[in-house]
Design a protein around this motif. Structure first.
Motif, mmCIF file in Angstrom:
data_model
loop_
_atom_site.group_PDB
_atom_site.id
_atom_site.type_symbol
_atom_site.label_atom_id
_atom_site.label_comp_id
_atom_site.label_asym_id
_atom_site.label_seq_id
_atom_site.Cartn_x
_atom_site.Cartn_y
_atom_site.Cartn_z
ATOM 1 N N VAL A 87 15.171 67.605 25.252
ATOM 2 C CA VAL A 87 14.528 66.593 24.416
ATOM 3 C C VAL A 87 13.373 67.245 23.676
ATOM 4 C CG1 VAL A 87 13.291 64.399 24.379
ATOM 5 C CG2 VAL A 87 15.191 64.741 25.982
ATOM 6 N N ILE A 88 13.432 67.172 22.361
ATOM 7 C CA ILE A 88 12.363 67.700 21.514
ATOM 8 C C ILE A 88 11.278 66.642 21.337
ATOM 9 C CG2 ILE A 88 11.789 68.624 19.228
ATOM 10 C CD1 ILE A 88 13.600 70.455 20.974
ATOM 11 N N GLN A 89 11.708 65.414 21.011
ATOM 12 C CA GLN A 89 10.789 64.293 20.848
ATOM 13 C C GLN A 89 11.514 63.031 21.258
ATOM 14 O OE1 GLN A 89 8.496 64.198 17.091
ATOM 15 N NE2 GLN A 89 10.266 65.172 16.189
ATOM 16 N N CYS A 90 10.746 62.055 21.684
ATOM 17 C CA CYS A 90 11.317 60.759 22.031
ATOM 18 C C CYS A 90 10.343 59.688 21.578
ATOM 19 C CB CYS A 90 11.563 60.677 23.532
ATOM 20 S SG CYS A 90 12.365 59.147 24.034
ATOM 21 N N PHE A 91 10.812 58.791 20.739
ATOM 22 C CA PHE A 91 9.986 57.711 20.231
ATOM 23 C C PHE A 91 10.445 56.385 20.798
ATOM 24 C CE2 PHE A 91 10.046 60.964 16.928
ATOM 25 C CZ PHE A 91 8.696 61.157 16.699
#
Length: 99
Positions: A87-91
């Protein structure tokens, strides 16, 4: 009409560029299984056109508890144990109403 709920946009990176096809197939299967969960109404995979090792998951759950339930499922744990993506980013987001 857009529905309120618990929305997730997750940016993923395939950890091994030699396993792009395998990873996409595994994620497609995860999508099919996840969208059958009673609290999930969207679990959709997208692939970056400029970099096939970059993926997005668009997810919608009725509640945050439904989202957490997803990670308790055997198929989710099995996918995560493969370590095919990171996971690079999670919004986490809400819909802004026009009201």
């Amino acid at each position: 009409m857009l529905k309120s709920g618990f929305y997730i946009t997750a940016e993923l990176k395939i950890t091994n560029s030699n396993k792009i096809s395998e990873t996409v197939q595994c994620l497609k299967k995860l999508c099919e299984q996840t969208v059958l969960e009673s609290g999930c109404t969207l679990f959709q995979l997208h692939q970056c056109l400029n970099d096939p090792t970059r993926l997005l998951l668009w997810e919608r759950y009725n509640t945050e508890a439904d989202y957490n339930y997803h990670f308790e499922q055997g198929y989710t744990k099995a996918y995560l144990s493969l370590n095919l993506t990171e996971v690079i980013q999670c919004f986490k987001s809400n819909i802004i109403s026009n009201d």
